[in-house]
Scaffold this active site. Structure first.
Site, PDB file in Angstrom:
ATOM      1  CG  HIS A 129      47.125  35.263  40.150  1.00 33.76           C
ATOM      2  ND1 HIS A 129      46.075  35.013  39.307  1.00 33.76           N
ATOM      3  CD2 HIS A 129      48.131  35.715  39.347  1.00 33.76           C
ATOM      4  CE1 HIS A 129      46.428  35.285  38.058  1.00 33.76           C
ATOM      5  NE2 HIS A 129      47.657  35.730  38.049  1.00 33.76           N
ATOM      6  CG  HIS A 203      50.218  32.046  36.454  1.00 31.04           C
ATOM      7  ND1 HIS A 203      51.278  32.675  35.838  1.00 31.04           N
ATOM      8  CD2 HIS A 203      49.264  32.991  36.589  1.00 31.04           C
ATOM      9  CE1 HIS A 203      50.970  33.942  35.636  1.00 31.04           C
ATOM     10  NE2 HIS A 203      49.748  34.160  36.078  1.00 31.04           N
ATOM     11  CD  GLU A 340      47.116  33.414  33.725  1.00 31.74           C
ATOM     12  OE1 GLU A 340      46.547  33.787  34.759  1.00 31.74           O
ATOM     13  OE2 GLU A 340      47.812  34.186  33.047  1.00 31.74           O
TER      14      GLU A 340
HETATM   15  C1  BGC Z   1      47.877  38.397  35.081  1.00 35.05           C
HETATM   16  C2  BGC Z   1      48.864  39.525  34.996  1.00 35.05           C
HETATM   17  C3  BGC Z   1      49.801  39.414  36.152  1.00 35.05           C
HETATM   18  C4  BGC Z   1      50.484  38.084  36.101  1.00 35.05           C
HETATM   19  C5  BGC Z   1      51.343  37.874  37.305  1.00 35.05           C
HETATM   20  C6  BGC Z   1      48.631  37.120  35.033  1.00 35.05           C
HETATM   21  O1  BGC Z   1      47.752  36.068  35.188  1.00 35.05           O
HETATM   22  O2  BGC Z   1      46.939  38.458  34.061  1.00 35.05           O
HETATM   23  O3  BGC Z   1      48.202  40.778  35.041  1.00 35.05           O
HETATM   24  O4  BGC Z   1      50.724  40.434  36.157  1.00 35.05           O
HETATM   25  O5  BGC Z   1      49.539  37.063  36.092  1.00 35.05           O
HETATM   26  O6  BGC Z   1      52.617  37.632  36.966  1.00 35.05           O
END
Ligand code: BGC
Length: 377
Positions: A129, A203, A340
């Protein structure tokens, strides 16, 4: 008489509706200050139907989103914190814009045009991310706007060359619009002065039952996806695009999330449940339905439409009751889910996946819609 006829529709409207009229609009207030002293603002956007979206210029985070249940009762359906301090800590990305790259890049490395770039490794050995200070942890410039009786915010951020290890100065622009028909439209745009990977997403964590510590396992999910991208133990795609038929990943017809989430299946074991990328129908870039979620007690329905080729369905497997969120609500195991929209994880290292590389002179452009209705509509 003529005057009475002209007034008639309004009189009828006020007689048939017991709800007070809603004033659509946008208001702003302070959300506190960052440790470096910069002021953070929160915007309250109200739709003509009474939906409310509160969003801050810190990370473009949606802190509150209300939607009506089948009886017209509005509840907050997103997870988050009551105040800015909560978001400044290490958070599971509640409500935020994710960039430059939504999801994982293996070992925080990729090679582009013969040069190898090293990114922050903030998820074991992988990059997740956007890194340690991704787009969820920066202060965006925010401009409220209106289109008739619909309101929204344009967020802009210039990510400097080398930020979190990424090449090029990236100018990102993300627009949120709350429509008169209970939709939130996200429009993403970016340009760069050097080739760089870009994969922006949103998110938000949802619990369509309203503010609740209860799990989302009874929510019924449909994913318009015949395939998904299997992962290894580090949640990095293996490169395979696998048919969902006969697996716990087949959501082509609506199925309660909890029905197969603990199935004896290697992919479920790697994801600790569902934490995978599904390949949305035909992988075209046209706007089409990717997901539909129905919450049986409230009757709320959320649809996700997108121009992206993939969608990460994450069932909140890392929520474990250690976070106390809004109104003292404790976020228990699997009490929120994310959908997402995205290009596939680790695309910069996977030559068979659709490319995420943006080059100078090109414009990255993509849209996603979250649409809210109920099973009584
Ligand atoms: C991911 C998870 C991750 C989370 C973070 C999601 O987008 O797929 O693996 O732990 O984001 O909180």
């Amino acid at each position: 008489m003529r005057r009475l006829l002209l007034l008639l529709p309004f009189l009828l409207m006020s007689c048939t509706s017991s709800e007070p009229p809603v004033e659509a609009g946008i208001q702003s207030r302070s959300f506190g200050t960052l440790p470096d002293g910069r002021d953070v603002t929160i915007y309250k956007v109200t739709s003509p139907t009474g939906m409310v979206m509160e969003v801050t210029n810190y990370g473009g985070i949606i802190t509150r989103l209300t939607a009506p249940d089948r009886d017209g009762k509005f509840d907050d359906i997103v997870l988050g914190y009551d105040n800015l301090e909560g978001y400044l800590e290490e958070t599971p990305y509640f409500g935020a814009i994710i960039g430059r790259y939504g999801n994982r890049i293996a070992r925080g490395q990729f090679t582009l045009d013969g040069e190898t770039y090293t990114l922050a490794q903030n998820n074991g050995e992988n990059h997740l991310h956007g890194g340690i200070q991704g787009f969820d942890k920066v202060l965006w410039n925010a401009e409220p706007f209106s289109m008739g009786n619909e309101y929204g915010i344009v967020f802009t951020y210039e990510s400097p060359d080398g930020e979190e290890g990424y090449p090029g100065t990236l100018s990102a622009r993300v627009t949120y619009l709350l429509t008169a028909d209970n939709r939130v439209i996200f429009s993403y745009q970016a340009t760069t002065d050097k080739a760089t990977p870009v994969n922006l997403t949103q998110h938000s964590y949802f619990n369509l039952a309203g503010p609740s510590s209860d799990s989302i396992l009874d929510h019924e999910l449909m994913l318009a996806a015949d395939h998904f991208t299997p992962i290894d133990a580090g949640l990095i795609p293996t490169g395979e695009i696998r048919a969902v038929t006969g697996t716990p990943f087949d959501f082509t017809t609506a199925t309660p999330i909890g029905e197969r989430i603990n199935a004896d299946d290697e992919q479920i074991a790697f994801g600790l449940g569902y934490d995978h990328n599904w390949v949305v129908s035909d992988m075209t870039s046209s706007m089409r339905l990717a997901a539909r979620v129905h919450e049986p007690t409230s009757g709320r329905v959320m649809e996700v439409l997108t121009e992206e080729p993939g969608i990460q369905f994450y069932a909140g497997n890392f929520l474990d009751g250690t976070i106390t969120g809004k109104g003292g609500n404790v976020y228990e195991y699997r009490s929120g889910f994310c959908l997402e929209t995205q290009h596939f994880p680790d695309s910069p290292n996977q030559s068979t996946f659709p490319s995420t590389i943006l080059r100078p002179g090109e414009t990255y452009q993509t849209r996603t819609i979250y649409a809210f209705t109920t099973d009584a509509d």
